[in-house]
Write an enzyme that holds these catalytic residues in place. Sequence first.
Site, PDB file in Angstrom:
ATOM      1  N   LYS A 179      -4.007 -14.822 -62.757  1.00 43.92           N
ATOM      2  CA  LYS A 179      -4.867 -14.509 -63.898  1.00 43.92           C
ATOM      3  C   LYS A 179      -4.594 -13.089 -64.370  1.00 43.92           C
ATOM      4  O   LYS A 179      -4.611 -12.149 -63.571  1.00 43.92           O
ATOM      5  CB  LYS A 179      -6.334 -14.670 -63.509  1.00 43.92           C
ATOM      6  CG  LYS A 179      -6.670 -16.084 -63.023  1.00 43.92           C
ATOM      7  CD  LYS A 179      -8.137 -16.245 -62.675  1.00 43.92           C
ATOM      8  CE  LYS A 179      -8.540 -15.498 -61.440  1.00 43.92           C
ATOM      9  NZ  LYS A 179      -9.915 -15.802 -61.004  1.00 43.92           N
ATOM     10  N   THR A 212     -17.770 -10.122 -69.434  1.00 48.36           N
ATOM     11  CA  THR A 212     -16.816 -10.987 -68.735  1.00 48.36           C
ATOM     12  C   THR A 212     -17.351 -11.431 -67.376  1.00 48.36           C
ATOM     13  O   THR A 212     -16.607 -11.935 -66.547  1.00 48.36           O
ATOM     14  CB  THR A 212     -15.476 -10.259 -68.534  1.00 48.36           C
ATOM     15  OG1 THR A 212     -15.713  -9.026 -67.823  1.00 48.36           O
ATOM     16  CG2 THR A 212     -14.802  -9.957 -69.859  1.00 48.36           C
ATOM     17  N   GLY A 214     -18.580 -13.470 -64.489  1.00 48.46           N
ATOM     18  CA  GLY A 214     -18.440 -14.878 -64.136  1.00 48.46           C
ATOM     19  C   GLY A 214     -17.193 -15.554 -64.670  1.00 48.46           C
ATOM     20  O   GLY A 214     -17.065 -16.780 -64.584  1.00 48.46           O
ATOM     21  N   THR A 215     -16.258 -14.781 -65.198  1.00 47.77           N
ATOM     22  CA  THR A 215     -15.046 -15.374 -65.768  1.00 47.77           C
ATOM     23  C   THR A 215     -14.253 -16.151 -64.721  1.00 47.77           C
ATOM     24  O   THR A 215     -13.764 -17.253 -64.987  1.00 47.77           O
ATOM     25  CB  THR A 215     -14.162 -14.277 -66.385  1.00 47.77           C
ATOM     26  OG1 THR A 215     -14.921 -13.559 -67.346  1.00 47.77           O
ATOM     27  CG2 THR A 215     -12.945 -14.865 -67.053  1.00 47.77           C
ATOM     28  N   GLY A 216     -14.123 -15.584 -63.517  1.00 46.59           N
ATOM     29  CA  GLY A 216     -13.355 -16.261 -62.471  1.00 46.59           C
ATOM     30  C   GLY A 216     -13.983 -17.576 -62.050  1.00 46.59           C
ATOM     31  O   GLY A 216     -13.296 -18.594 -61.905  1.00 46.59           O
ATOM     32  N   CYS A 217     -15.313 -17.569 -61.849  1.00 49.00           N
ATOM     33  CA  CYS A 217     -16.026 -18.807 -61.499  1.00 49.00           C
ATOM     34  C   CYS A 217     -15.809 -19.857 -62.578  1.00 49.00           C
ATOM     35  O   CYS A 217     -15.531 -21.035 -62.291  1.00 49.00           O
ATOM     36  CB  CYS A 217     -17.526 -18.550 -61.377  1.00 49.00           C
ATOM     37  SG  CYS A 217     -18.015 -17.169 -60.349  1.00 49.00           S
TER      38      CYS A 217
END
Length: 535
Positions: A179, A212, A214-217
Amino acid sequence: MTAQVPRVLTIAGTDPTGGAGAQADIKSIQAAGGFALSAITALVSQNTHGVTTVDYPEFSTVRAQLEAISDDVEIDAVKIGMLARIDYIETVRAWLKEHAPEVVVIDPVMVATSGDRLLDKDAEDALRELLPLATVITPNIPELEVLASLPAGSIESDDEAIEVAQKLSEEFDLLVTVKGGHLTGDKVINSLVGPDGIVATSSAPRIETKSTHGTGCSMSSALATRLAAGDGYPEALDWVTKWLHESISNAEALHVGSGNGPIDHGHRARRFEKAASNQPWLSESIELGPLNEPMEVIQNDDEGDADELDVATPWIEPAGPWTKMLWDLSVPVMREMWALPFIEGLRDDTLSQWDFTAYQRQDAFYLDRYAQALTMLAAKSYRPADRVHWGHGGAGAIEVEQALHRDWLSTHRQQDLVDAAQMPITPITTSYTDFLLARTAIESYVVGASAVLPCYWLYAEIGLKLTKFNHPDHTYNAWLTLYGDTDFVDATRESIRIVEELMAEASPADRQRATRAYLGACIWEREFFDQTSRM
């Protein structure tokens, strides 16, 4: 039993403000087309400024949740997030071995945004033992460094991240998502990496925003859902990257919290809902009055423009008061067009080749029917110069663009583009061209001419504004160059002049019909540009 809607389980902690954890996972699964189930591993008290407390249930409670779900529901995919304790990791590993879901995406929550390690060494080692059960892992750059036993800050570029990911892929026999959000550069590049290198890649413009959280979740949950729905790796990654970009782009408008805000998981769904609305369009609902003279149009300055360009001011000027009125009426549509994902992708050179190929395919269908409409308009014209213009004025630009279509479609035959290059005509392309054919065939000359005017004017305006972003290395340089071409601009200017004269000569009733035809075609132009973002 195979379900049409994938059933996706998230195993994660909570976020009471809804930006991360299980709450974000549930929204993401829903947005990606799945039905969400959840097992909670931590009760986290947090908001947009940070975490205050974390309460962990007994591992038996985690196991009981998993068993309650799997005893009753067939799971198509699992997304695993926060597993802060070794007994949780061992419980989940045993459950995965027993039930072997087809898709398992692990978001290895190991490093906080601050850089602090969230797991002790024993827990990190236990998490590594879980990884071989995954289909895909989605570490951020700091987590990628931890998994590869590298010092913090070692990875500084996409190439370095991909090299590390490839080694992890070989070690654990899975795919690794690299990412680009934690790296630098104008673009965020997301890649799926296997033992032999990159399997899929997708990019989006980098957005400067604090929203941003919580973008990974969200990314990992959406990816699990798209894979469970049957997407291949390139299609799934591209869908998730586009959706995430849209969710981040519109995040600040949510006004949730005063710190690092959440993304807008539902923006795409609301956009689709609006696009599917059967409410009358502006072309039919606007009150025009008798139109004995041009009406004054008051612009809503609060709307602003999508960027520093003055979208409301035409580069190709009206030929008089009637075409000024038409332009002013179409400004709201023009602003909407400039903000479309397709146009944004052309501006930033991040538009996927699939989207552009699908657009080219539909534009080829469009031009064939558009040429028929111009032929009928030429036949209807009672002025010789107009017949020459409609018959030949746009032919050069159409011929050049058709050549671009043939060149693009013949040279972009990769397997992942075949469906776009061979796509049948879509409902939007059919409806738009039917609209033009009907107006030029059965309506008066001024109505037909007004209906085709946006095909020149709005198209040329978008093209001219895009020239600011064009450069020799732009992926779509040839297409952007065409609409800065003087021949097409001159043809547009002549079309505007003809409509101005026809509107001045027309009866008030014909002016009303012509104005509605013009606005209808403006909206169809917007729909045409937007159609690939709805596929």
